[in-house]
Design an enzyme around this catalytic site. Structure first.
Site, PDB file in Angstrom:
ATOM      1  N   ASP A  29       0.929  -1.117   0.365  1.00 40.51           N
ATOM      2  CA  ASP A  29       0.286  -0.028  -0.299  1.00 40.51           C
ATOM      3  C   ASP A  29       1.087   1.284  -0.255  1.00 40.51           C
ATOM      4  OD1 ASP A  29      -3.176   1.044   0.846  1.00 40.51           O
ATOM      5  OD2 ASP A  29      -1.573   2.522   1.172  1.00 40.51           O
ATOM      6  N   ASN A  85     -12.840  -2.814   2.605  1.00 44.38           N
ATOM      7  CA  ASN A  85     -13.934  -1.326   2.637  1.00 44.38           C
ATOM      8  C   ASN A  85     -14.660  -1.934   1.789  1.00 44.38           C
ATOM      9  OD1 ASN A  85     -12.589  -0.959   4.734  1.00 44.38           O
ATOM     10  ND2 ASN A  85     -10.744  -0.246   3.966  1.00 44.38           N
ATOM     11  N   GLY A  91     -15.364   3.645   3.911  1.00 43.22           N
ATOM     12  CA  GLY A  91     -14.420   4.272   3.476  1.00 43.22           C
ATOM     13  C   GLY A  91     -13.412   3.978   1.821  1.00 43.22           C
ATOM     14  N   GLN A  92     -14.274   2.813   1.317  1.00 43.79           N
ATOM     15  CA  GLN A  92     -13.623   2.240  -0.405  1.00 43.79           C
ATOM     16  C   GLN A  92     -13.122   3.683  -0.823  1.00 43.79           C
ATOM     17  OE1 GLN A  92     -15.972  -0.095  -2.055  1.00 43.79           O
ATOM     18  NE2 GLN A  92     -14.224  -0.806  -3.931  1.00 43.79           N
ATOM     19  N   SER A  93     -12.322   4.375  -1.760  1.00 40.59           N
ATOM     20  CA  SER A  93     -11.521   4.836  -2.378  1.00 40.59           C
ATOM     21  C   SER A  93     -11.394   4.729  -3.140  1.00 40.59           C
ATOM     22  CB  SER A  93     -10.794   5.543  -1.290  1.00 40.59           C
ATOM     23  OG  SER A  93      -9.282   5.032  -0.885  1.00 40.59           O
ATOM     24  N   HIS A  98     -10.130  -5.327  -3.599  1.00 41.96           N
ATOM     25  CA  HIS A  98      -9.056  -4.980  -3.266  1.00 41.96           C
ATOM     26  C   HIS A  98      -8.954  -5.683  -1.650  1.00 41.96           C
ATOM     27  CE1 HIS A  98      -9.871  -1.046  -2.805  1.00 41.96           C
ATOM     28  NE2 HIS A  98      -9.402  -0.534  -1.165  1.00 41.96           N
ATOM     29  N   HIS A 100      -7.059  -5.745   1.985  1.00 44.35           N
ATOM     30  CA  HIS A 100      -5.568  -5.045   2.448  1.00 44.35           C
ATOM     31  C   HIS A 100      -5.539  -6.478   3.554  1.00 44.35           C
ATOM     32  CE1 HIS A 100      -6.892  -0.242   2.456  1.00 44.35           C
ATOM     33  NE2 HIS A 100      -8.333  -1.660   2.039  1.00 44.35           N
TER      34      HIS A 100
HETATM   35  P1  5GP Z   1      -9.421   2.319   0.636  1.00 48.69           P
HETATM   36  O1  5GP Z   1     -10.096   2.808   0.990  1.00 48.69           O
HETATM   37  O2  5GP Z   1     -10.442   1.886  -0.989  1.00 48.69           O
HETATM   38  O3  5GP Z   1     -10.089   0.217   1.454  1.00 48.69           O
HETATM   39  O4  5GP Z   1      -8.369   1.297  -0.453  1.00 48.69           O
HETATM   40  C1  5GP Z   1      -7.096   1.969  -1.169  1.00 48.69           C
HETATM   41  C2  5GP Z   1      -6.229   1.564  -0.323  1.00 48.69           C
HETATM   42  O5  5GP Z   1      -5.435   2.311  -1.720  1.00 48.69           O
HETATM   43  C3  5GP Z   1      -5.768   3.041  -0.187  1.00 48.69           C
HETATM   44  O6  5GP Z   1      -5.120   1.829   1.302  1.00 48.69           O
HETATM   45  C4  5GP Z   1      -4.702   3.801  -0.366  1.00 48.69           C
HETATM   46  O7  5GP Z   1      -3.438   3.811   0.526  1.00 48.69           O
HETATM   47  C5  5GP Z   1      -3.848   2.752  -1.480  1.00 48.69           C
HETATM   48  N1  5GP Z   1      -3.725   3.432  -3.480  1.00 48.69           N
HETATM   49  C6  5GP Z   1      -4.118   4.294  -3.131  1.00 48.69           C
HETATM   50  N2  5GP Z   1      -3.697   4.535  -4.678  1.00 48.69           N
HETATM   51  C7  5GP Z   1      -2.405   3.808  -4.324  1.00 48.69           C
HETATM   52  C8  5GP Z   1      -1.048   3.559  -5.206  1.00 48.69           C
HETATM   53  O8  5GP Z   1      -1.391   4.061  -6.281  1.00 48.69           O
HETATM   54  N3  5GP Z   1      -0.823   2.817  -5.397  1.00 48.69           N
HETATM   55  C9  5GP Z   1      -0.943   1.676  -3.907  1.00 48.69           C
HETATM   56  N4  5GP Z   1       0.667   0.887  -4.055  1.00 48.69           N
HETATM   57  N5  5GP Z   1      -1.547   1.893  -3.575  1.00 48.69           N
HETATM   58  C10 5GP Z   1      -2.779   3.144  -3.099  1.00 48.69           C
END
Ligand code: 5GP
Ligand code: ZN
Length: 112
Positions: A29, A85, A91-93, A98, A100
């Site tokens: 990450d 998430n 907070g899915q972004s 994916h 974690h």
């Molecule tokens: P979410 O919040 O959707 O569950 O998790 C998305 C994750 O992707 C976050 O922990 C964020 O740090 C990671 N992330 C976002 N953009 C990138 C990227 O370009 N490269 C990597 N390695 N991680 C990313």
């Protein structure tokens, strides 16, 4: 398609890859929340758990099992957490499914 994780899969965006095979990719990450913070993604673009279909059942299980394998390789004998998430409240972004894998420190429950 403008998906950052599809761009990591295609090699268009760099990532610290930890594991890959014909179905999944695991990488560090970018903004780690624990000493070990890996993301495991399917090569197939699925927007998230909410969009997964019955045809993805084996893939979802496989992602979890590879997470356990990577946790073992990292020596996370004290435990670890796998997290999906889903949607705005969680907070899915990034809208490419994916898992974690977080470990290397004690974690509180329930999550914030
Ligand atoms: P979410 O919040 O959707 O569950 O998790 C998305 C994750 O992707 C976050 O922990 C964020 O740090 C990671 N992330 C976002 N953009 C990138 C990227 O370009 N490269 C990597 N390695 N991680 C990313
Ligand atoms: Zn994607």
């Amino acid at each position: 398609m403008d998906c950052i994780f599809c761009r990591i899969i295609s090699g268009d965006l760099p990532a610290k890859k930890i594991f890959e095979d014909e179905r999944v990719l695991a990488f560090e990450d970018l903004n780690p929340k624990a000493p070990t913070h890996l993301l495991l993604i399917p090569r197939e673009h699925i927007a998230g758990l909410a969009e997964a279909e019955a045809q993805h059942d084996a893939l979802l299980g496989y992602l979890q099992r590879i997470a356990a394998q990577l946790a073992q390789e990292r020596g996370l004998t004290g435990g670890y957490r796998t997290v999906l998430n889903v949607g705005p409240d969680a907070g899915q972004s990034v809208f490419h499914l994916h898992v974690h894998l977080l470990g290397g420190r004690a974690m509180s429950w329930p999550p914030g």
